[in-house]
Structure formats: C-alpha cells, structure tokens
Design a protein around this motif. Sequence first.
Motif, PDB file in Angstrom:
ATOM      1  N   ASN A 474      29.738   2.181  -9.531  1.00  0.00           N
ATOM      2  CA  ASN A 474      28.887   1.909  -7.957  1.00  0.00           C
ATOM      3  C   ASN A 474      27.508   1.366  -8.370  1.00  0.00           C
ATOM      4  O   ASN A 474      26.836   1.720  -9.410  1.00  0.00           O
ATOM      5  N   ALA A 475      27.006   0.420  -7.663  1.00  0.00           N
ATOM      6  CA  ALA A 475      25.976  -0.529  -7.614  1.00  0.00           C
ATOM      7  C   ALA A 475      24.773   0.526  -7.580  1.00  0.00           C
ATOM      8  O   ALA A 475      23.783   0.237  -8.341  1.00  0.00           O
ATOM      9  N   ASP A 476      24.748   1.321  -6.648  1.00  0.00           N
ATOM     10  CA  ASP A 476      23.451   2.014  -6.515  1.00  0.00           C
ATOM     11  C   ASP A 476      23.410   3.092  -7.668  1.00  0.00           C
ATOM     12  O   ASP A 476      22.369   3.259  -8.178  1.00  0.00           O
ATOM     13  N   LEU A 477      24.236   3.753  -8.130  1.00  0.00           N
ATOM     14  CA  LEU A 477      24.233   4.513  -9.272  1.00  0.00           C
ATOM     15  C   LEU A 477      23.732   3.906 -10.466  1.00  0.00           C
ATOM     16  O   LEU A 477      22.953   4.074 -11.372  1.00  0.00           O
ATOM     17  N   HIS A 479      22.254   0.921 -10.573  1.00  0.00           N
ATOM     18  CA  HIS A 479      20.760   0.538 -10.524  1.00  0.00           C
ATOM     19  C   HIS A 479      19.710   1.672 -10.839  1.00  0.00           C
ATOM     20  O   HIS A 479      18.708   1.694 -11.486  1.00  0.00           O
ATOM     21  N   ASP A 480      20.183   2.841 -10.157  1.00  0.00           N
ATOM     22  CA  ASP A 480      19.372   4.174 -10.579  1.00  0.00           C
ATOM     23  C   ASP A 480      19.066   4.608 -11.853  1.00  0.00           C
ATOM     24  O   ASP A 480      18.127   4.750 -12.478  1.00  0.00           O
ATOM     25  N   PHE A 497      14.843   7.100  -6.249  1.00  0.00           N
ATOM     26  CA  PHE A 497      16.004   6.304  -6.686  1.00  0.00           C
ATOM     27  C   PHE A 497      16.733   6.265  -5.224  1.00  0.00           C
ATOM     28  O   PHE A 497      16.514   6.992  -4.338  1.00  0.00           O
ATOM     29  N   ARG A 498      17.861   5.466  -5.368  1.00  0.00           N
ATOM     30  CA  ARG A 498      18.699   5.388  -4.192  1.00  0.00           C
ATOM     31  C   ARG A 498      19.624   6.723  -3.853  1.00  0.00           C
ATOM     32  O   ARG A 498      19.890   7.000  -2.901  1.00  0.00           O
ATOM     33  N   GLN A 499      20.226   7.123  -5.138  1.00  0.00           N
ATOM     34  CA  GLN A 499      21.137   8.037  -5.115  1.00  0.00           C
ATOM     35  C   GLN A 499      20.847   9.396  -6.191  1.00  0.00           C
ATOM     36  O   GLN A 499      21.012  10.405  -5.829  1.00  0.00           O
TER      37      GLN A 499
END
Length: 698
Positions: A474-477, A479-480, A497-499
């Motif tokens: 997953n891109a958000d995870l 990134h985080d 963070f996003r997520q």
Amino acid sequence: MSVDKELFVNRELSWLEFNQRVLDEAADAYVPLMERLKFLAITASNLDEFFMVRIGSLQTAIRNNRPAVDACGLTAKQQLNAVVERVHRMVARMYDIYLSELEPALKELGMRRRSVTSLTPQQSDYLSQLFDEQMAAILTPIAVHDPDEFPLLSGRTINVAVQLAPADGEEGFRFAVVPFGQSDLRFISLPGEGDHEYVLGEDVVELLGQRFFSGEEVVSCAPFRVTRNADLSVREDDGTDLLSEMEDVLEERKDSFCVRLEVSHSVTTPTLSFLKQLLKVREEDIHVVPGPAGLKDMMEVASASVDSRYSYPAWEATSTGGFEPGVSVFETIRNGDQLLYHPYDSFEPVVRLIEEAAVDPDVLAIKQTLYRTSRRSPIVNALMLAAENGKNVTVMVELKARFDEARNIAWARQLELAGVQVIYGVRGLKTHAKACVVVRRETNGFRRYCHFGTGNYNESTAGLYTDVSYMTANADLGHDIIAWFNATTGYSQLQQFRQLHTAPVSLRDRLLALIEFETQQARSGLDAGISAKVNSLVDPDVIEALYTASRAGVKIRLNVRGICCLRPGVSGLSENISVTSVIDRFLEHARLFHFTHGGDNQVLLSSADLMPRNLDRRVELLVPILDDDCRRQVIRILELCHSDTAKGRRILEDGTFAAPKDPESGIRSQLEFQARATARHKAQEDARRTTFTPLGPQ
C-alpha cells in the motif's frame, strides 16, 4: 492518573493471577503429562523473571524511599507485602503439583528421580566414578572465611551449602559453598534396565561431598538457589556509548542484590543463618522448598521424553496464506495484501521476503527493526547478505531488550562488519516496533513492500507464539514507514502520518479517539462495539476510557492474556465489558483491535500492549489493516478467541478468574485455528493438482 482501588486491580497481583492460570495448566488432567511438566517449568521461569524485575523494582523503590503510589493507591511497601504473601501460596501449590501429581505420574512412565539413599549397587558405583572423574574436576568447593569477601554466586544456578564441624578448639560451625555455575551436572542419568532414572547433581554432592573435604566432618548439605535484581537501566543522557553502557549493565546484574533465596527444606538452622548473612536476604524473601529448587530446570526432563503420547501432537505450519511456492513474494504482495496468523500460518514468507530482497538486483534498500532474534537467525543472515550485495541496509537493533541484550550486542557487531548501517534504537526509549520495508525499483517507479507484525523477527518463537504478520505494498503505508524510519534513525521530528500512529507521540491518542467515537455512537443510540486482543491492559487512561464507553452502552469484549488492571462486570462501571484470558499450548501474543465505527470497521494491529511503558516510554506502531479480506480475517480471529470455552478463563471484577466453562469438550480456539490452517493448506494443494500452468519458451 486517577488513584482509586475501586477502579483498578494492582498490576503485580494481576500478573500473579496470570501466572496462576499458567500453573493451572500444569494441574489440568486433560493436558498431556509432559506438557504439564513444561507448564510447571514455565510458571517457575516466569516467577524468576517476576522476582528479578518486578520484586527488584519494588525493593529498589523502598531502598530509595520513593513515596509514589500505584493506580490503586498502594505504596511500594504495601505492594511488596501483598505480593510476597501471594507468591508463597503459589510456590506451595507448585511443589504440591510436582510432588503429589507429576512426579508419581512420571514414575509410572519409568521416568524416576532417584533418591541417593535408594540406589542400586550398580548406580552407586557409577556415581562414585562419575564424581571422581567429572564432578570433582568441574565443581570447586569454596570455603567461607568472611561472608563480605565471598566470591559472587551466579543467579538462577544451583549451589550446595556445606556445614562443617567446628575446627579443633573452636565452637562455631564452618561453612563452604559448592557452586554449580553453568555446568550441565544438574540431571545425571543413571544406568539401569528399561526405565529412565536420574539423580540430581546436588544430591550427589550431598552423598559424596565428604570427598571435597578430606579430614573434615561434614555435618549437613543444603542445595540453594539465588535470584538477583535485574531492574537496572542504562543512562542515555550523558553522551556515553550505548553499546558499552549496555555491556556494563549486564555486568552489574551479576552482582546486584539478592531478591530471593530458594533453599532445600533439609537446611539446618545454622546453615540458614549463614546463608542469610552471606546473601543479605530478608526473612520474607526466603523460600524453603520441599523439592528441587529451580523448578524451571524441569523443562530439561520434559524435553527428554521421546514418547509422543505424553506431549501435544507435533505442529508444523504448512499453510503459507496466499504465498505460493515458486512465486515471488513481491509478486504475491503486489497482487494483494496478505495476512498471516502464526504459528498456524508459516513464518516462512516473512523470511522469504528478506531472503529474496537480499539477492534481487532490483532491490535498492531494506530498513528493519530487530528486537529479539534467534541464535541462528536466517533474517539477520539475509540482511548481512543484502549489505554484502550492495543494498542499502539499515537495521534498528534494540540493545535494551531485557535478557536478550547480549545476543543483540553480538548481532549488532556482526551486522556492522557486514556493512549494515546499525542504529541502536532511540535515545531514552526502547524500540519495540516490528516493521520492515523493502524498496524495489520497478517499471512504474519505486515500490515499497512492507511487513508489520505483532511479534519479533524470530522464526523460532514464531512457532510457539500466536502473532499476526501484515504484508502490503500500500502506497500510504509505504510512505509512512519510510518517514517513520527516517525520523527514528535521524534527528527529524515525527510528522503526522497518513495511516500509521506511533508511540510515544500519537498511538495512545488514536486509541482514545477510536474509543470515544464508539462512546458517542452508543450515546446517540447507534450500534457500537469494541473487540481487542492484547497481552496486558494496565494504562489508566485507556481503562477509564473503556469504563466511560461501557457506561454509555458500548459492548466491549477483551482478550487479555496477562495483566488486566481493569475490573470487568462491575455494575454502573463496566457491566458491558467482558474479559477472557486464553492460556494454552501456544503463547497468545498478538495485539489486535476492532472498532465497529458506525459500520466502517476500523481494524488495527500493534506492537504495543496497553501499558504506560509501551505508550509513553517505547517506540511502537499502530497499523490499520486496509485490505477488506485481511480485515475480515482479523475479525474472525478475534471472534474465535472470545468464544474459547475450553482454555478461556473469564476475568472477574476482583482480578481473579473463573475456570474454563467446558475444558473437556468446549471450543478450543487454538485447535480450531490449527484445523482451519490445515484445511487451507489442503485446499491449496488440491488446487495445485487441478491447475495446469503452461510453460513458455525459455
């Protein structure tokens, strides 16, 4: 923090109730005999660590005149008095189970502990020769002239105190000590026909110890065992080298003060007085035991059995979830998130992730945390190989992982020699998070493959503990977790963070917000529910939030293996909260959360337990499960854990517990998880046999 004994159960007493649940497995006639002996050894081992850390901490607080009270309003002295009384009752029960139930049953199987007064002539001759050729050469008797100048005795090892008659012209007894140290002379197999008979090494010293003291009269011998304080910490605010400081802490543990003395009931009054003076131990910290000291060593006896009828059936995870043999781990994760529940699902895909990354030419970087690893870790070996292959490898090794410090120091040095960038955690905090990210160059750019877990990167304990692995691209995870690693290894501030949520910054706040949402839902007359599985529930803020939610009408089901300071089922406070604790073959270790969230199910895993130390003094992660199938899988795991009636004990409002409802034929969650994993593996095998995969030109 509120201080109210009506709201909270004392942490130490709650832990002792957990250890009682472990001990109850040793007393359970439905449990195979060798497993019962293992549970007894685990109970004793747990108690060792409790004395080393928790009793040591309370005694240190008393020595330093710390006035603080716990959430129940108890001072350290009051807690210690309550704990000591409970521990003495527990130890008495441990020896009752061992001497009255387990040892007679072992004897019927031919596993017999011989008394040195009932040896056959052949066995006596054998021991005489063994003593002269081995024990006398390995063991060293040490005369005690001045207790203040006596050499250090290692903690948690067997010793024998020898009382000698007074010297000519003197009145007082003389004493010597025979330390066993780390020798393997505790259990000595005896010759015989058919049966497995053995004798304890300390009993052999009592029988033949006169040979150590030629020309002297041995009055008595008494085996004993010392437990030392291990609640020592390293200073991280003075600019010193952390690795060097941790090595100093390990040395300090060896000669820290004695928190417990276990001694045989055969001890004479003069010998006991001598040991009290030698070890400077309090009367209430002396445990005179009617059997072998150090029952944790019985794990060696339990492991010696080769008859599988008296152990749980061997379990080797064959299910690998969605990971197929011959298919790249990266391809599988790229095609969809994967969730594994160990030990029912194999840990092999997690190892494969690192091993494939180490040799994949498209992998550019690996970032990973290491808290506890195995002695011959394939993951550590893969990380070293990756660095040697030119990958940029960064590993956060937590040197302060209690009782694994020495191993982590050794691994850190080996990783550095291989070219890995090693970070020794975060200053002032313990890094307990379990995360790994692999950065890979692909057609559409860089992709980040993540692993988040509730357990350690340890393939050995992955076969013994229940834990969850969540693997995602997953891109958000992705990134985080890159941002998280960069912040924790560098000087940058943790950004929002996003997520992800991390302790000690936002993890508690996120959990409290999720609980508050359910509370508001219930107050509005809407469906609300909380389901969670943790090892320990101690944090007063979280507990009070759960009480508030319960009063609002939120149905809360908790699965808490160990400490639970929350009082469930109290009218007007927590009547909507139920707590179950599952103790079975595998150690329940996963931390999972499900909030109904108005129909938008919020499902999360975490490395953190709900304790102040995790939420305030450790670096932890709270990870949302974003894939719908994986969410449903976690919800099913929680449902089955809450439904266990064979091994699930209901926690009562006073912190004690009720026995399982149906131990013989009820729902046993661990067996059901095994059955489900076996069925998944069979379905995968059947599908492979009926699926034809064409081969293209090479």
